[in-house]
Every structure is written in C-alpha cells, then in structure tokens.
Design a protein around this motif. Structure first.
Motif, PDB file in Angstrom:
ATOM      1  N   LEU A  11     129.828  -7.854  -1.975  1.00  0.00           N
ATOM      2  CA  LEU A  11     130.981  -8.440  -2.650  1.00  0.00           C
ATOM      3  C   LEU A  11     130.656  -9.049  -4.005  1.00  0.00           C
ATOM      4  CD1 LEU A  11     132.575 -10.228   0.435  1.00  0.00           C
ATOM      5  CD2 LEU A  11     133.247  -8.042  -0.571  1.00  0.00           C
ATOM      6  N   SER A  12     129.403  -8.918  -4.431  1.00  0.00           N
ATOM      7  CA  SER A  12     129.004  -9.591  -5.669  1.00  0.00           C
ATOM      8  C   SER A  12     129.537  -8.910  -6.917  1.00  0.00           C
ATOM      9  CB  SER A  12     127.467  -9.641  -5.762  1.00  0.00           C
ATOM     10  OG  SER A  12     126.944  -8.327  -5.888  1.00  0.00           O
ATOM     11  N   GLY A  13     129.969  -7.658  -6.770  1.00  0.00           N
ATOM     12  CA  GLY A  13     130.465  -6.947  -7.940  1.00  0.00           C
ATOM     13  C   GLY A  13     129.381  -6.213  -8.691  1.00  0.00           C
ATOM     14  N   ALA A  14     128.122  -6.397  -8.270  1.00  0.00           N
ATOM     15  CA  ALA A  14     127.017  -5.705  -8.947  1.00  0.00           C
ATOM     16  C   ALA A  14     126.721  -4.422  -8.182  1.00  0.00           C
ATOM     17  CB  ALA A  14     125.788  -6.591  -8.992  1.00  0.00           C
ATOM     18  N   ALA A  15     127.591  -3.430  -8.369  1.00  0.00           N
ATOM     19  CA  ALA A  15     127.479  -2.193  -7.598  1.00  0.00           C
ATOM     20  C   ALA A  15     126.130  -1.539  -7.842  1.00  0.00           C
ATOM     21  CB  ALA A  15     128.615  -1.240  -7.990  1.00  0.00           C
ATOM     22  N   GLY A  16     125.443  -1.225  -6.747  1.00  0.00           N
ATOM     23  CA  GLY A  16     124.171  -0.540  -6.851  1.00  0.00           C
ATOM     24  C   GLY A  16     123.007  -1.414  -7.251  1.00  0.00           C
ATOM     25  N   GLN A  17     123.243  -2.707  -7.491  1.00  0.00           N
ATOM     26  CA  GLN A  17     122.176  -3.593  -7.930  1.00  0.00           C
ATOM     27  C   GLN A  17     121.777  -4.555  -6.819  1.00  0.00           C
ATOM     28  OE1 GLN A  17     123.191  -5.581 -11.560  1.00  0.00           O
ATOM     29  NE2 GLN A  17     123.003  -3.740 -12.802  1.00  0.00           N
ATOM     30  N   LEU A  18     120.529  -4.999  -6.891  1.00  0.00           N
ATOM     31  CA  LEU A  18     120.031  -6.009  -5.964  1.00  0.00           C
ATOM     32  C   LEU A  18     120.341  -7.394  -6.520  1.00  0.00           C
ATOM     33  CD1 LEU A  18     116.533  -4.409  -5.276  1.00  0.00           C
ATOM     34  CD2 LEU A  18     118.449  -4.533  -3.668  1.00  0.00           C
ATOM     35  N   THR A  19     120.736  -8.305  -5.622  1.00  0.00           N
ATOM     36  CA  THR A  19     121.057  -9.661  -6.049  1.00  0.00           C
ATOM     37  C   THR A  19     120.433 -10.659  -5.081  1.00  0.00           C
ATOM     38  OG1 THR A  19     123.114  -9.651  -4.756  1.00  0.00           O
ATOM     39  CG2 THR A  19     123.274  -8.940  -7.064  1.00  0.00           C
ATOM     40  N   GLY A  20     120.540 -11.924  -5.423  1.00  0.00           N
ATOM     41  CA  GLY A  20     120.035 -12.979  -4.563  1.00  0.00           C
ATOM     42  C   GLY A  20     118.557 -13.232  -4.776  1.00  0.00           C
ATOM     43  N   GLN A  21     117.985 -13.994  -3.864  1.00  0.00           N
ATOM     44  CA  GLN A  21     116.589 -14.421  -3.974  1.00  0.00           C
ATOM     45  C   GLN A  21     115.706 -13.650  -2.999  1.00  0.00           C
ATOM     46  OE1 GLN A  21     114.627 -18.256  -2.240  1.00  0.00           O
ATOM     47  NE2 GLN A  21     115.517 -18.838  -4.212  1.00  0.00           N
ATOM     48  N   LEU A  22     114.549 -13.221  -3.477  1.00  0.00           N
ATOM     49  CA  LEU A  22     113.556 -12.567  -2.631  1.00  0.00           C
ATOM     50  C   LEU A  22     112.195 -13.183  -2.929  1.00  0.00           C
ATOM     51  CD1 LEU A  22     114.549  -8.801  -2.828  1.00  0.00           C
ATOM     52  CD2 LEU A  22     114.549 -10.233  -0.799  1.00  0.00           C
ATOM     53  N   ARG A  23     111.438 -13.470  -1.884  1.00  0.00           N
ATOM     54  CA  ARG A  23     110.117 -14.081  -2.039  1.00  0.00           C
ATOM     55  C   ARG A  23     109.057 -13.130  -1.496  1.00  0.00           C
ATOM     56  NH1 ARG A  23     109.172 -20.086   0.089  1.00  0.00           N
ATOM     57  NH2 ARG A  23     110.523 -20.453  -1.726  1.00  0.00           N
ATOM     58  N   ILE A  24     108.036 -12.867  -2.319  1.00  0.00           N
ATOM     59  CA  ILE A  24     106.931 -11.986  -1.940  1.00  0.00           C
ATOM     60  C   ILE A  24     105.654 -12.802  -1.862  1.00  0.00           C
ATOM     61  CG2 ILE A  24     105.720  -9.834  -2.460  1.00  0.00           C
ATOM     62  CD1 ILE A  24     107.854  -9.343  -4.607  1.00  0.00           C
ATOM     63  N   GLY A  25     104.937 -12.679  -0.755  1.00  0.00           N
ATOM     64  CA  GLY A  25     103.609 -13.260  -0.652  1.00  0.00           C
ATOM     65  C   GLY A  25     102.575 -12.191  -0.939  1.00  0.00           C
ATOM     66  N   ALA A  26     101.512 -12.565  -1.639  1.00  0.00           N
ATOM     67  CA  ALA A  26     100.506 -11.566  -2.003  1.00  0.00           C
ATOM     68  C   ALA A  26      99.159 -12.225  -2.240  1.00  0.00           C
ATOM     69  CB  ALA A  26     100.935 -10.807  -3.261  1.00  0.00           C
ATOM     70  N   PRO A  27      98.058 -11.495  -2.013  1.00  0.00           N
ATOM     71  CA  PRO A  27      96.749 -12.013  -2.398  1.00  0.00           C
ATOM     72  C   PRO A  27      96.711 -12.205  -3.910  1.00  0.00           C
ATOM     73  CG  PRO A  27      96.611  -9.701  -1.765  1.00  0.00           C
ATOM     74  CD  PRO A  27      97.991 -10.155  -1.411  1.00  0.00           C
ATOM     75  N   ASP A  28      95.887 -13.148  -4.357  1.00  0.00           N
ATOM     76  CA  ASP A  28      96.034 -13.585  -5.753  1.00  0.00           C
ATOM     77  C   ASP A  28      95.686 -12.503  -6.764  1.00  0.00           C
ATOM     78  OD1 ASP A  28      93.106 -15.306  -6.905  1.00  0.00           O
ATOM     79  OD2 ASP A  28      93.216 -13.850  -5.282  1.00  0.00           O
ATOM     80  N   GLY A  29      94.802 -11.556  -6.422  1.00  0.00           N
ATOM     81  CA  GLY A  29      94.517 -10.490  -7.370  1.00  0.00           C
ATOM     82  C   GLY A  29      95.749  -9.658  -7.665  1.00  0.00           C
ATOM     83  N   CYS A  30      96.436  -9.246  -6.634  1.00  0.00           N
ATOM     84  CA  CYS A  30      97.677  -8.487  -6.783  1.00  0.00           C
ATOM     85  C   CYS A  30      98.750  -9.331  -7.472  1.00  0.00           C
ATOM     86  CB  CYS A  30      98.158  -8.028  -5.410  1.00  0.00           C
ATOM     87  SG  CYS A  30      99.712  -7.131  -5.398  1.00  0.00           S
ATOM     88  N   ALA A  31      98.851 -10.597  -7.070  1.00  0.00           N
ATOM     89  CA  ALA A  31      99.878 -11.473  -7.626  1.00  0.00           C
ATOM     90  C   ALA A  31      99.654 -11.754  -9.103  1.00  0.00           C
ATOM     91  CB  ALA A  31      99.918 -12.786  -6.846  1.00  0.00           C
ATOM     92  N   ASN A  32      98.403 -11.827  -9.532  1.00  0.00           N
ATOM     93  CA  ASN A  32      98.106 -12.142 -10.929  1.00  0.00           C
ATOM     94  C   ASN A  32      98.171 -10.938 -11.849  1.00  0.00           C
ATOM     95  OD1 ASN A  32      97.057 -15.027 -11.694  1.00  0.00           O
ATOM     96  ND2 ASN A  32      96.384 -14.667  -9.591  1.00  0.00           N
ATOM     97  N   TYR A  33      97.677  -9.791 -11.396  1.00  0.00           N
ATOM     98  CA  TYR A  33      97.476  -8.672 -12.308  1.00  0.00           C
ATOM     99  C   TYR A  33      98.487  -7.539 -12.156  1.00  0.00           C
ATOM    100  CZ  TYR A  33      92.996 -11.006 -12.976  1.00  0.00           C
ATOM    101  OH  TYR A  33      92.021 -11.938 -13.250  1.00  0.00           O
TER     102      TYR A  33
END
Length: 305
Positions: A83-105
């Motif tokens: 219902l957000s009106g953003a057809a085909g788009q992702l919305t809202g908040q998403l949180r990803i956890g990752a090891p710091d090498g992947c997260a940094n680079y």
C-alpha cells in the motif's frame, strides 16, 4: 481480540529478553512496556514470560504465541509495502548482520546501490565478529563464513571469495626476503587472536609455514590496517586489498585460500516476498562486487621479493 500493537510489543520483549531493551527499540519507557505485556497476558489468560534475574524468558504459552506473532509481523510488513505506492520497490527497514570484513569492504557500496534503486528502503548494517541470533531478531538476515548446520534457518550460498598473504611494499623492501613459505618464519605475522576465532573457517594459519602471530586482532579490518601500516605479513581478503594502497599479494602461488559467504534467514521468513527480493539483490550485488575487487587485487601480486 489480539491487537497488532500488542503483538509488536510482545515480539520486542521476546527478542530483547528485557523490558528496558525492548522499550529502547520501541521508543517506549520500560514501565509502559511492562503494563502492555501485563494487559496482553490478562486478555489471553496466560503468562507469556517467566521473569528471572537474567531477564524475561518466554513461557510455554509465549512459545506457542511466538510463531503467530511473527506471521502477523510479516503480514503487516507486506501490507505496508503493498500500500506504500512504491510499485515494484522495496520499502521499510532491513537490518543485515555480517562479519566485519564483509561489512566494511563490500556491503556499503552494495547496499548503497540497492538503496538508490529503492528510495523508500532503510538498510542497517551491523558489523560484529560473531554469529548473529536471528531467533532474537538481532538482524533480519545475516551473512556468515560457514554454512549453519542447526536451527530453523534457510541458507543460501552468496559467493566464493579468496584470501592471500599480503604485505605493504615498504615493509617488503626493508625486510628479509620472502620467496617461499619457509621464509615466513623470519617475518612478523598478523592474524586472529587464537582464542577469539568464532568460526573454524577463520583459522587461516594452518595453511602457512608461520609459527607465531606477532600482532593479532579479532577484526579482519584491523588486521588489514596493520598490514597496510607496514607492521608485517597477514592473510588478507582479496576484496580488501584495493582499499589498502601500497598493500600487495605475496606468494600467491603457494598460499591461496577460498572461502564462501552464506546468507541465513529465519525459516519463517521464507514466505516474505520482501525479504526474498532483497536477498536476491544482495546476492547479485555481492557477487559482482567481489569479482570486481578481486580483479583489481590480482594486479598487485608479487611472486617474491
């Protein structure tokens, strides 16, 4: 009748195991959270939590309610996006956890591109050198360096990546020759703190002739910075080398490691089209970025000095 707002508070306490931590996540004071939980328990005629000095643990009734609350959460998120009106788009908040090498680079530029294509999306990257607890919703999804073998999880291989011995050019120019693995014994080695290696895939030095790690950190990014400072020789992600000017691969023909990144999600999330679409974009973005950066790193290889 159950109210979504009550279930939202129930989920926050179940994941945080604390009224105060749940309150901070919800932007409510702990007393209000406690009153709302008490009201929900009264409405359901069941105790949902068992309080102890360690915090709030789910009771048997709470365990039964949890999957229904999580299903409601997914349905609510899906409705918001629809219902957000953003057809085909992702919305809202998403949180990803990752090891710091992947997260940094890798994740900063990959997630930036995903966000550019989805302006209503808020992505949070949590970089920690440990395994994430998805059951407590520390993250919506997590990237790991080994495939999990337990838990109610869905697992997807994202990409392979490579690591090599590396050192700064100035260090190599002013140190003993490094022409074979046996020469590593005459160099200061940089690596993980042995008793803080949280995953067997990070135990790299068994594949070298090195005997002692002279400088150590539990962070792959800190190790890369140590190498860049000219402190010694370390095993570095190929994808990190383009971010460390002056660092070159050494003995690439003798020491070459291959590892993989895995994406894990809670099993109940497999029905979430939103999370699945994000996971697909994340996987493609990581594969492309690892390929690009590893090509750049290959141009820095020195067979020996």
């Amino acid at each position: 009748m159950l109210d979504w707002d009550d279930l939202r508070i129930f989920l926050a306490v179940a994941r945080a195991e604390s009224l105060s931590r749940a309150g901070r996540a919800l932007k409510l004071d702990a007393a209000t959270v406690g009153r709302r939980i008490a009201r929900l328990e009264e409405e359901m005629s069941a105790k949902l939590f068992v309080k102890s000095p360690q915090g709030y643990a789910l009771s048997e009734a709470g365990d039964r309610l949890l999957p229904h609350a999580e299903a409601a959460e997914q349905a609510f998120a899906g409705a918001q996006e629809e219902l957000s009106g953003a057809a085909g788009q992702l919305t809202g908040q998403l949180r990803i956890g990752a090891p710091d090498g992947c997260a940094n680079y890798l994740l900063p530029q990959v997630c930036a591109r995903i966000s550019d294509a989805n302006p209503g999306l808020e992505v949070q990257i949590v970089a920690l050198p440990r395994v994430f607890n998805l059951s407590k919703r520390e993250a919506d999804m997590a990237i790991t360096v080994s495939r999990p073998t337990a838990g109610r999880l869905t697992v997807q291989k994202l990409t392979d990546y490579h690591l090599h011995l590396a050192a700064h050019r100035e260090y190599l120019a002013n140190s003993a020759p490094l022409t074979c693995k046996a020469d590593l014994r005459g160099h200061r080695m940089i690596g993980y703190i042995p008793d803080m290696i949280f995953d067997k895939e990070l135990d790299y030095f068994a594949e070298t002739e090195a005997q002692v790690v002279g400088l150590a950190s539990n962070s792959a990014s800190v190790q890369t910075r140590m190498v860049q400072s000219g402190a010694g020789v370390g095993i570095v992600h190929d994808f990190a080398i383009p971010f460390a000017p002056g660092v070159v691969r050494v003995l690439a023909d003798e020491v070459s490691l291959k590892r993989a990144f895995w994406l894990i999600r809670h099993a109940d999330d497999r029905r979430s089209e939103r999370l699945t679409r994000f996971a697909e974009a994340l996987g493609q973005g990581l594969r492309d970025e690892v390929t690009r950066l590893e090509r750049l790193a290959a141009d820095t290889t020195l067979a020996g000095l």
